[in-house]
Design a protein around this motif. Sequence first.
Motif, PDB file in Angstrom:
ATOM      1  N   UNK A 203       0.849  -1.189   0.000  1.00  0.00           N
ATOM      2  CA  UNK A 203       0.000   0.000   0.000  1.00  0.00           C
ATOM      3  C   UNK A 203       0.888   1.244   0.000  1.00  0.00           C
ATOM      4  N   UNK A 204       0.423   2.331  -0.609  1.00  0.00           N
ATOM      5  CA  UNK A 204       1.230   3.561  -0.586  1.00  0.00           C
ATOM      6  C   UNK A 204       1.431   4.066   0.838  1.00  0.00           C
ATOM      7  N   UNK A 205       2.676   4.346   1.205  1.00  0.00           N
ATOM      8  CA  UNK A 205       2.969   4.789   2.567  1.00  0.00           C
ATOM      9  C   UNK A 205       2.334   6.148   2.867  1.00  0.00           C
ATOM     10  N   UNK A 206       2.038   6.906   1.828  1.00  0.00           N
ATOM     11  CA  UNK A 206       1.409   8.208   2.061  1.00  0.00           C
ATOM     12  C   UNK A 206       0.011   8.065   2.658  1.00  0.00           C
ATOM     13  N   UNK A 207      -0.593   6.886   2.537  1.00  0.00           N
ATOM     14  CA  UNK A 207      -1.882   6.649   3.200  1.00  0.00           C
ATOM     15  C   UNK A 207      -1.707   6.746   4.707  1.00  0.00           C
TER      16      UNK A 207
ATOM     17  N   UNK B   6       2.277  -4.604   5.096  1.00  0.00           N
ATOM     18  CA  UNK B   6       2.852  -4.888   3.779  1.00  0.00           C
ATOM     19  C   UNK B   6       4.164  -4.154   3.527  1.00  0.00           C
ATOM     20  N   UNK B   7       4.541  -3.290   4.440  1.00  0.00           N
ATOM     21  CA  UNK B   7       5.755  -2.502   4.228  1.00  0.00           C
ATOM     22  C   UNK B   7       6.972  -3.420   4.228  1.00  0.00           C
ATOM     23  N   UNK B   8       7.735  -3.388   3.144  1.00  0.00           N
ATOM     24  CA  UNK B   8       8.885  -4.295   3.012  1.00  0.00           C
ATOM     25  C   UNK B   8       9.991  -3.986   4.020  1.00  0.00           C
ATOM     26  N   UNK B   9      10.006  -2.767   4.571  1.00  0.00           N
ATOM     27  CA  UNK B   9      11.028  -2.400   5.550  1.00  0.00           C
ATOM     28  C   UNK B   9      10.587  -2.693   6.986  1.00  0.00           C
ATOM     29  N   UNK B  10       9.340  -3.141   7.130  1.00  0.00           N
ATOM     30  CA  UNK B  10       8.826  -3.428   8.460  1.00  0.00           C
ATOM     31  C   UNK B  10       9.226  -4.835   8.876  1.00  0.00           C
ATOM     32  N   UNK B  11      10.054  -4.943   9.884  1.00  0.00           N
ATOM     33  CA  UNK B  11      10.572  -6.245  10.308  1.00  0.00           C
ATOM     34  C   UNK B  11       9.740  -6.867  11.425  1.00  0.00           C
ATOM     35  N   UNK B  12       8.781  -6.135  11.969  1.00  0.00           N
ATOM     36  CA  UNK B  12       7.954  -6.653  13.058  1.00  0.00           C
ATOM     37  C   UNK B  12       6.540  -6.898  12.567  1.00  0.00           C
TER      38      UNK B  12
END
Length: 601
Positions: free
Chosen positions: A429-433, A461-467
């Motif tokens: 999803x767009x992070x700007x949301x 869904x953020x690929x940089x989110x490790x948790x």
Amino acid sequence: MILTALNQYYDRLASENDPDSGRPKVPAYGFSEQKIGSVLLISREGELLDVFPYEDASGKKTVPKQMAVPQPVIRTSGPKSNFLWDKSAYVLGVQSNPDKKTAKEQPWVESNETFEVFKQAHIELLDKVEDDGLQAFLKFLRTWDPKQFELLPRHSELLAWNIVFQFECDDRRYLHDRELSKETWLKHLSESNDAVLGTCLVSGKREKIARLHPAIKGVYGGQSSGGSIVSFNADSYESYGKSQGNNAPVSDLSAFKYTTALNYLLNRNHRRCFSVGDASTVFWAETDNKEQCEFAEQLFMQTVNPTDDSEAAQIRPLVEQVASGRALNLVAPNIDPKTKFYILGLAPNASRLSIRYWLDTTFGELGENIHQHYTDLSLSPLPWKSPPSIWQLLVQLVPYRSGKAPKSDEVPAHLAGELMRSIITGSAYPRSILTQILLRIRSDGRISGLRVAMMKAVLSRDQFNKEDVSMSLDEYSENEGYQLGRLFAVLEKIQSIAIPGANATIADRYFGSASTVPYSVFPRLLSGSKNHLSKIRKKKPGLAIHYEKELSSIIDKIPTEYPKHFSIDSQGRFGIGYYHQREYQFSKPNTENSNNNDQAS
């Protein structure tokens, strides 16, 4: 790829009959579905016998009827005549008065130039055609005087809509439906001298290349005259000495097919189109099984854009199963997962149409993506009674005004398209949301379940989110943003018990600063909670002990020094933690009484 898929869809529609009219669902080559408001009945001598407007049930209002008529001309400059139908300015030589100052006294004015163009074009085409109806039509054109217009019944209604003709003999057939009319029109198209031969990019065959493509109508916010996907109307868009359609060679037949199929899809009555922000989204399935196609299309429509009609009632239980976490292939096992499925998003851009998104996939892959979308949104308890449509999600991005409906024009157009693309493709999803929702919460203070669900979906869904982002309360989470959100919810609950009926809670006053700069807020809030707990202890000592333990358990999981600033991700975690803790407290309404009873015993 898009034009090829639309050409294939046209071929399917052309092989199917409409259940109401019994005719093919789309017109044949050279013809087009247009809105017709009235019919003029002419005699064998060319006299105008009567006018028949298409009326609503009350008989007081003209309601145009969709009708297959000869394909309209493209009027880029100067008047041009359609064949055997047109507006009143061409057919009768009158039009609405463009002068607003005199329009009330004289609602119509003569338009002799356009009428003359209409008359001469038909004389040239039909003068030597041996057909009683067409010759009667020519007699009408030669004898008609625009000054007779005001003598016609309900003449004012003729100004608004297109007009066709009937012949009094031969069962009053429409003139454009007569066999010689069709032959004359198709011959005229084939003899067009402004087309060149070339290899069609769609069919791969050597055919006549369309200089201009038919108009595409029905795109929300687009021009009423229609728009184009393929268009070259300035020298800067052309190359190698080629002009207009020759820069992207598509044959007349292929151009007709893709525009006809697209106009069919954009007709909301056919239930293959819905709006997402400024984009009109059309979709269709392709398989040999007609029933499977229709069911797959209906299921998709109700999944992303639920409606309340009778057909929706039959499919809604299946959609609810998908939204509750069940895979689409289990909900609809009768649909072949390899069924091709196409989704196209179009947005207006002056006379051109922008492609917002295009998806060429299978029903199985699409089902997995939609299933994952609802999984990412899920919270416990679910923040919706029925599965949210894309529109319901998008309005979470606009300001909340109590008692007022959200304004669709405030939805960021680019986010609407990006959200739809994320849902159907399964991409992030767009992070700007996330940023937009946090801004809205800080400005209007509304921390709704759907807003929190969207924050959770973005982070999941953020690929940089490790948790992992928990669906329900996670007391053992090591994320300090999440735990501080929980702490804030407990502090708010303590305040509401100590000061029942307070005009404003700490969430109303401090949520924004607490979720962005915790260092500046939490020491003060914890100090104030001591006074609140002291008040509670005097009347409900057991309850005070319960919340003291709750505070201690959360504080033990937080670093000794509060963060001076939170990132966007941490702010989102803060909101999710706050929501989880608040809902957990709401789900245990007897906490106060149970603690009081324990103390009393």
